[in-house]
Design a protein around this motif. Structure first.
Motif, short mmCIF file in Angstrom:
data_model
loop_
_atom_site.label_atom_id
_atom_site.label_comp_id
_atom_site.label_asym_id
_atom_site.label_seq_id
_atom_site.Cartn_x
_atom_site.Cartn_y
_atom_site.Cartn_z
N LYS A 325 -16.70 -13.37 10.59
CA LYS A 325 -17.06 -14.14 10.82
C LYS A 325 -17.10 -16.05 9.46
N HIS A 326 -17.06 -17.21 11.06
CA HIS A 326 -17.19 -18.37 9.97
C HIS A 326 -16.08 -18.51 8.70
N GLY A 327 -14.98 -18.31 8.95
CA GLY A 327 -13.76 -18.31 8.16
C GLY A 327 -13.75 -17.97 7.21
N ALA A 328 -14.41 -16.50 6.47
CA ALA A 328 -14.41 -15.80 5.57
C ALA A 328 -12.98 -14.54 5.80
N TYR A 329 -12.92 -13.79 4.28
CA TYR A 329 -11.79 -12.91 4.84
C TYR A 329 -12.22 -12.29 4.03
N LEU A 330 -10.73 -11.27 3.74
CA LEU A 330 -11.13 -9.74 2.90
C LEU A 330 -9.49 -9.78 2.75
N ILE A 331 -8.80 -10.02 1.13
CA ILE A 331 -7.42 -9.65 0.87
C ILE A 331 -7.85 -8.19 0.52
N ILE A 332 -6.91 -7.20 1.14
CA ILE A 332 -6.13 -5.82 0.57
C ILE A 332 -5.20 -5.39 0.97
N GLU A 333 -5.02 -5.36 -0.89
CA GLU A 333 -4.00 -4.84 -1.56
C GLU A 333 -3.82 -3.04 -1.70
N HIS A 334 -3.18 -2.39 -1.61
CA HIS A 334 -3.00 -1.16 -1.86
C HIS A 334 -1.93 -1.02 -3.21
N THR A 335 -2.50 -0.05 -4.08
CA THR A 335 -1.73 0.06 -5.36
C THR A 335 -1.77 1.92 -5.59
N GLU A 336 -0.51 2.45 -6.18
CA GLU A 336 -0.32 3.58 -6.40
C GLU A 336 -1.98 4.18 -6.88
N ALA A 337 -2.19 3.82 -7.42
CA ALA A 337 -3.73 4.47 -7.79
C ALA A 337 -5.40 3.92 -7.07
N LEU A 338 -5.17 3.09 -6.41
CA LEU A 338 -6.48 2.68 -5.89
C LEU A 338 -6.19 1.64 -4.69
N HIS A 339 -7.28 1.34 -3.86
CA HIS A 339 -7.20 -0.03 -2.89
C HIS A 339 -8.27 -0.89 -3.02
N VAL A 340 -7.44 -2.20 -3.18
CA VAL A 340 -8.51 -3.61 -3.64
C VAL A 340 -8.89 -4.36 -2.92
N ILE A 341 -10.09 -4.81 -3.40
CA ILE A 341 -10.35 -5.94 -1.80
C ILE A 341 -11.24 -6.54 -2.30
#
Length: 542
Positions: A325-341
């Protein structure tokens, strides 16, 4: 909250989407051509003993023999072995209660002292064959259902640890103890919480019937095997000529996908395939006969996912960047050890009440979207979320409580830690199924990714050429053309549209269908039975 399930059955795959208030919250997709055998029960023979591995290899009909470790025989193996010997003697009064009381199998025993080469065993596949390895099997037989798991040769009743209420645990144990058949144990699953006795009794009867059908096939297979052994010239030849028998087969892929997802509170289940519709209807009639009317066959011309806006949500919900909503966003990255958001406020306007209020609003929206993304993608393991920094402790606590509340609807086991002093939230989550990461980027179907295409104005000429081939060369009188919605609008515009001109010119009925799943200059032809017509091998007419 309204919940609906949409099942899209295509020639090569089956996709299931769960919508809550029309929003996509869970998505599963599996290939139809893949052979899934986990849960299948075979009457098989031990082919080779491996004392060094404390295991044996069992012939279950695969290219490579199945692996059966000593520990996978199960503590109730002696009772199973006794029961199999009773069946082998041809006794019609062989019952499971007569095989009980044989004692548990020792944990530190040796496989060569328990099974022999050429011995028949009843095994259940636990793990699919992979690469050069055959399947892994177990003699610890079980029949899973929606609410319960039925386990032969056991009297133990176990309750899911997720059912926290001691009164409910005691009620379920007492109830199951009064209705379960003798000689069978039961595992009570989490979804059984609060269920009536009639629902649980019905499922126990269904699972027990599966056991009876399995044993009936075992009896017939043993009679047939005796004839083979009698005709064989030697024990080695009998072993070589042996054919394992599939005594119990897991439900179809569509039903298997739906089993853990199903909830009788769903308002609708739409399926676009008659055969799968019948399978799911039969399954629902067993577990929730009063809700049979929610299963509906979709027969619209528009692709089922497009009709319920699922395709658009898949395109917008997967990928590296997810906007909310309202132009905000998530960047989702997947690595070997964990997921980073990473949470970003984007180009949203600042709140007149200050940066703290603005950060809280963005973070609360991110918590809502994040809980949805975890279910949608099935992101398991360690997840680290970098929220926008907030100075006030009460706002940090409010964000943590919002995240905990959002995750209550997640079926996977999870643990959430409060925000650290760096503004990071750490989440651990069990993976329920293989991670879903559909590729939402489109490769140009015309250039194949080279970046160079024929003039787009000639695209209609290409389509007309294909229609001419279908009509004059392949003699189709009715065809369905799927194109991008923008292209469909262009082809159908005006009283004398291009589509109408082609119909008159080639004397062929053309049904135009806008398909959101196709790229801009992509097209697909189907016959009147809904089968895709592959035009790649057809030479163009002069």
């Amino acid at each position: 909250m309204t919940s609906e399930v949409i099942v899209d059955v295509r020639p090569k795959e089956i996709s299931i989407a769960l919508l809550e208030d029309k929003r996509l919250v869970e998505y599963q997709q599996e290939g139809r051509e893949a052979h899934f055998s986990v849960g299948n029960i075979y009457l098989a023979k031990v082919k080779k003993i491996m004392p060094g591995l404390n295991a044996c290899f069992v012939n279950v009909g695969y290219e490579r023999d199945a692996f059966l470790h000593y520990l996978d025989l199960g503590i109730r193996y002696r009772s199973l072995d006794k029961y199999m010997s009773l069946l082998g003697d041809g006794r019609k009064d062989a019952s499971i209660t007569k095989a009980l009381g044989q004692g548990d199998l020792e944990k530190e025993g040796s496989v060569q002292n328990v099974v022999k080469q050429g011995q028949e065993v009843l095994v259940q596949i636990q793990k699919e064959p992979m690469s050069t390895k055959g399947p892994r099997v177990s003699c610890d037989i079980s029949f899973p259902g929606r609410f319960l798991v039925l386990i032969p040769f056991s009297d133990k009743i176990s309750v899911s640890s997720k059912i926290r209420s001691s009164q409910e645990r005691a009620r379920l144990k007492q109830l199951i103890h009064s209705i379960k058949p003798k000689g069978f144990g039961v595992i009570i699953r989490t979804v059984a919480e609060g269920k009536r006795a009639s629902e649980l009794d019905l499922e126990i009867k269904i699972l027990y019937q599966r056991w009876e059908e399995t044993i009936s096939k075992v009896r017939k297979a043993r009679q047939a095997q005796k004839k083979i052994e009698a005709e064989a010239k030697s024990p080695q030849q009998a072993l070589q000529n042996y054919r394992p028998t599939l005594c119990y087969e897991e439900t179809s892929r569509a039903v298997a996908l739906l089993r853990d997802l199903f909830n009788p509170s769903y308002e609708n289940i739409y399926i676009n395939d008659k055969e799968v519709f019948n399978d799911i209807r039969a399954y629902v009639s067993m577990i929730a006969p009063t809700r049979l009317d929610i299963v509906k066959l979709y027969q619209g011309n528009v692709p089922i996912f497009d009709n319920f806006s699922v395709t658009r949500q898949i395109k917008s919900s997967f990928g590296r960047t997810v906007t909310y909503k309202h132009g905000a966003y998530l960047i989702i990255e997947h690595t070997e050890a964990l997921h980073v958001i990473d949470v970003n406020s984007g180009n949203r306007s600042r709140s007149p009440e200050g940066q703290e209020v603005n950060a809280l609003d963005v973070n609360l929206g991110a918590a809502d979207e994040l809980a949805r993304q975890l279910r949608l993608r099935d992101m398991g393991g360690i997840i680290v979320v970098d929220f926008i920094d907030m100075a006030q402790p009460e706002n940090r606590q409010k964000l943590y409580e919002r995240m905990v509340e959002n995750m209550k609807s997640d079926r996977a086991r999870h643990n959430i830690l409060p925000l650290s002093k760096f503004g990071l939230m750490q989440i651990t989550r069990q993976r329920v199924r293989p991670v879903e990461e559909p590729n939402v980027e489109e490769t140009c179907p015309t250039c194949g990714g080279t970046g160079k295409i024929k003039p787009s104005i000639l695209f209609t000429d290409l389509l007309e050429g294909k229609i001419r081939q279908l009509s004059q060369q392949l003699h189709f009188k009715r065809i369905r053309l799927h194109v991008h919605p923008y292209v469909a609008a262009y082809l159908d515009k005006g009283f004398i549209s291009l589509k109408r001109k082609w119909q008159f010119k080639y004397k062929t009925s053309i049904q135009l269908t806008p398909n959101e799943g196709l790229a801009y200059l992509q097209y697909q032809f189907y016959n009147d039975k809904g089968e895709e017509i592959d035009m790649r091998g057809v030479k163009e007419m002069a």
